[in-house]
Design a protein around this motif. Structure first.
Motif, PDB file in Angstrom:
ATOM      1  N   ARG A 177       0.838  -1.196   0.000  1.00 44.78           N
ATOM      2  CA  ARG A 177       0.000   0.000   0.000  1.00 44.78           C
ATOM      3  C   ARG A 177       0.879   1.255   0.000  1.00 44.78           C
ATOM      4  O   ARG A 177       0.588   2.224  -0.679  1.00 44.78           O
ATOM      5  N   GLU A 178       1.982   1.248   0.724  1.00 47.55           N
ATOM      6  CA  GLU A 178       2.875   2.400   0.786  1.00 47.55           C
ATOM      7  C   GLU A 178       3.524   2.671  -0.579  1.00 47.55           C
ATOM      8  O   GLU A 178       3.671   3.798  -1.013  1.00 47.55           O
ATOM      9  N   ARG A 179       3.904   1.575  -1.228  1.00 51.62           N
ATOM     10  CA  ARG A 179       4.551   1.735  -2.539  1.00 51.62           C
ATOM     11  C   ARG A 179       3.569   2.281  -3.575  1.00 51.62           C
ATOM     12  O   ARG A 179       3.900   3.124  -4.383  1.00 51.62           O
ATOM     13  N   ARG A 180       2.324   1.803  -3.553  1.00 54.23           N
ATOM     14  CA  ARG A 180       1.306   2.314  -4.471  1.00 54.23           C
ATOM     15  C   ARG A 180       1.046   3.785  -4.201  1.00 54.23           C
ATOM     16  O   ARG A 180       0.905   4.589  -5.116  1.00 54.23           O
ATOM     17  N   ALA A 181       0.984   4.161  -2.943  1.00 55.34           N
ATOM     18  CA  ALA A 181       0.746   5.567  -2.594  1.00 55.34           C
ATOM     19  C   ALA A 181       1.892   6.441  -3.095  1.00 55.34           C
ATOM     20  O   ALA A 181       1.678   7.534  -3.617  1.00 55.34           O
ATOM     21  N   GLY A 182       3.118   5.978  -2.968  1.00 56.67           N
ATOM     22  CA  GLY A 182       4.276   6.741  -3.456  1.00 56.67           C
ATOM     23  C   GLY A 182       4.251   6.895  -4.967  1.00 56.67           C
ATOM     24  O   GLY A 182       4.554   7.951  -5.515  1.00 56.67           O
ATOM     25  N   THR A 183       3.869   5.818  -5.665  1.00 59.14           N
ATOM     26  CA  THR A 183       3.773   5.870  -7.129  1.00 59.14           C
ATOM     27  C   THR A 183       2.686   6.836  -7.566  1.00 59.14           C
ATOM     28  O   THR A 183       2.890   7.651  -8.465  1.00 59.14           O
ATOM     29  N   LEU A 184       1.540   6.767  -6.902  1.00 65.05           N
ATOM     30  CA  LEU A 184       0.451   7.683  -7.250  1.00 65.05           C
ATOM     31  C   LEU A 184       0.824   9.133  -6.957  1.00 65.05           C
ATOM     32  O   LEU A 184       0.491  10.036  -7.725  1.00 65.05           O
ATOM     33  N   LEU A 185       1.543   9.348  -5.875  1.00 62.71           N
ATOM     34  CA  LEU A 185       1.987  10.706  -5.539  1.00 62.71           C
ATOM     35  C   LEU A 185       2.950  11.235  -6.600  1.00 62.71           C
ATOM     36  O   LEU A 185       2.854  12.380  -7.038  1.00 62.71           O
ATOM     37  N   SER A 186       3.863  10.381  -7.040  1.00 62.76           N
ATOM     38  CA  SER A 186       4.809  10.780  -8.091  1.00 62.76           C
ATOM     39  C   SER A 186       4.093  11.095  -9.398  1.00 62.76           C
ATOM     40  O   SER A 186       4.387  12.083 -10.063  1.00 62.76           O
ATOM     41  N   LEU A 187       3.146  10.243  -9.781  1.00 65.32           N
ATOM     42  CA  LEU A 187       2.386  10.490 -11.002  1.00 65.32           C
ATOM     43  C   LEU A 187       1.561  11.775 -10.891  1.00 65.32           C
ATOM     44  O   LEU A 187       1.461  12.556 -11.840  1.00 65.32           O
ATOM     45  N   GLY A 188       0.972  12.000  -9.745  1.00 63.03           N
ATOM     46  CA  GLY A 188       0.210  13.225  -9.527  1.00 63.03           C
ATOM     47  C   GLY A 188       1.085  14.459  -9.652  1.00 63.03           C
ATOM     48  O   GLY A 188       0.687  15.476 -10.224  1.00 63.03           O
ATOM     49  N   ALA A 189       2.302  14.376  -9.107  1.00 65.25           N
ATOM     50  CA  ALA A 189       3.238  15.515  -9.221  1.00 65.25           C
ATOM     51  C   ALA A 189       3.588  15.774 -10.679  1.00 65.25           C
ATOM     52  O   ALA A 189       3.656  16.926 -11.113  1.00 65.25           O
ATOM     53  N   LEU A 190       3.800  14.707 -11.459  1.00 69.57           N
ATOM     54  CA  LEU A 190       4.109  14.879 -12.881  1.00 69.57           C
ATOM     55  C   LEU A 190       2.936  15.481 -13.635  1.00 69.57           C
ATOM     56  O   LEU A 190       3.109  16.338 -14.507  1.00 69.57           O
ATOM     57  N   VAL A 191       1.725  15.033 -13.292  1.00 69.93           N
ATOM     58  CA  VAL A 191       0.532  15.565 -13.956  1.00 69.93           C
ATOM     59  C   VAL A 191       0.419  17.068 -13.716  1.00 69.93           C
ATOM     60  O   VAL A 191       0.018  17.827 -14.592  1.00 69.93           O
ATOM     61  N   LEU A 192       0.790  17.530 -12.550  1.00 72.01           N
ATOM     62  CA  LEU A 192       0.749  18.968 -12.259  1.00 72.01           C
ATOM     63  C   LEU A 192       1.977  19.698 -12.784  1.00 72.01           C
ATOM     64  O   LEU A 192       1.890  20.835 -13.231  1.00 72.01           O
ATOM     65  N   LEU A 193       3.130  19.058 -12.732  1.00 71.49           N
ATOM     66  CA  LEU A 193       4.382  19.710 -13.091  1.00 71.49           C
ATOM     67  C   LEU A 193       4.536  19.920 -14.594  1.00 71.49           C
ATOM     68  O   LEU A 193       4.938  20.998 -15.033  1.00 71.49           O
ATOM     69  N   ILE A 194       4.210  18.920 -15.390  1.00 73.45           N
ATOM     70  CA  ILE A 194       4.417  19.020 -16.840  1.00 73.45           C
ATOM     71  C   ILE A 194       3.622  20.166 -17.457  1.00 73.45           C
ATOM     72  O   ILE A 194       4.181  21.006 -18.155  1.00 73.45           O
TER      73      ILE A 194
END
Length: 194
Positions: A24-41
């Motif tokens: 669950r922690e790893r999935r949350a980290g992956t989703l957080l990273s993807l969310g940051a990219l969605v906002l950053l790009i």
């Protein structure tokens, strides 16, 4: 007699225990990273698109009411531009039109200050689309007395150039004559409507 136990799947055995699904922690980290990219790009694209790019491009000297411009120790113009209807013997692509431009140049003191320039370019004023000269490309032979760029050996020659533009292109156009590559010297600019 009991049947032997089936071995555990390979995905669950390896130097200890490997889980089939990420934690669950790893999935949350992956989703957080993807969310940051969605906002950053989009943010980066928006910021770079809105930032004015500074260029060391020189400012044009627009020809006055007389049709001439005083730039680089020479008098430029008046410029004439026409659409050539008869393109027999020239390699003009279909769906295009040919605009011929004549740019007279008269150096003030050709012996002391010869004029140097690049080939003129054509800019559609409404859209900013730019075309480079295509005189030799369409089959017009080279002429020292009607060069496509300044020739210090022929100081009073007029530049004669041709531009192949889409048939839907409309004027008015700018005719820009860059003096030298990478120079910050102002260049002459003429408004034409062939």
């Amino acid at each position: 007699m009991t049947a032997p136990e089936a071995p555990p799947p390979a995905s669950t055995v390896e130097a200890g225990r490997i889980r089939e699904r990420p934690s669950r922690e790893r999935r949350a980290g992956t989703l957080l990273s993807l969310g940051a990219l969605v906002l950053l790009i989009p943010g980066v694209l928006l910021a770079t698109g809105l930032t004015p790019w500074t260029e060391d491009r020189p400012e044009p000297v627009v020809a006055g009411a007389s049709g001439t411009a005083e730039v680089g120790d020479a008098t430029w113009g008046p410029v004439k531009a026409v659409i050539l209807e008869d393109t027999t013997g020239l390699d003009v692509p279909s769906g295009s039109k040919l605009i011929a431009v004549k740019v007279p140049v008269a150096p003030h003191d050709p012996a002391a200050h010869p004029v140097h320039c690049q080939s003129p370019r054509l800019v559609e004023q409404r859209t900013g689309r730019t075309w480079e000269e295509a005189t030799l490309d369409i089959g017009v032979p080279y002429s020292a007395t009607e060069p496509v760029r300044c020739n210090p050996d022929e100081p009073n020659a007029a530049l004669i150039v041709a531009f192949v533009v889409p048939s839907g292109s409309t004027g008015p156009y700018w005719v820009d004559v860059p003096l030298t590559v990478g120079d910050s010297t102002p260049f002459p600019r003429f408004s034409v409507m062939p």
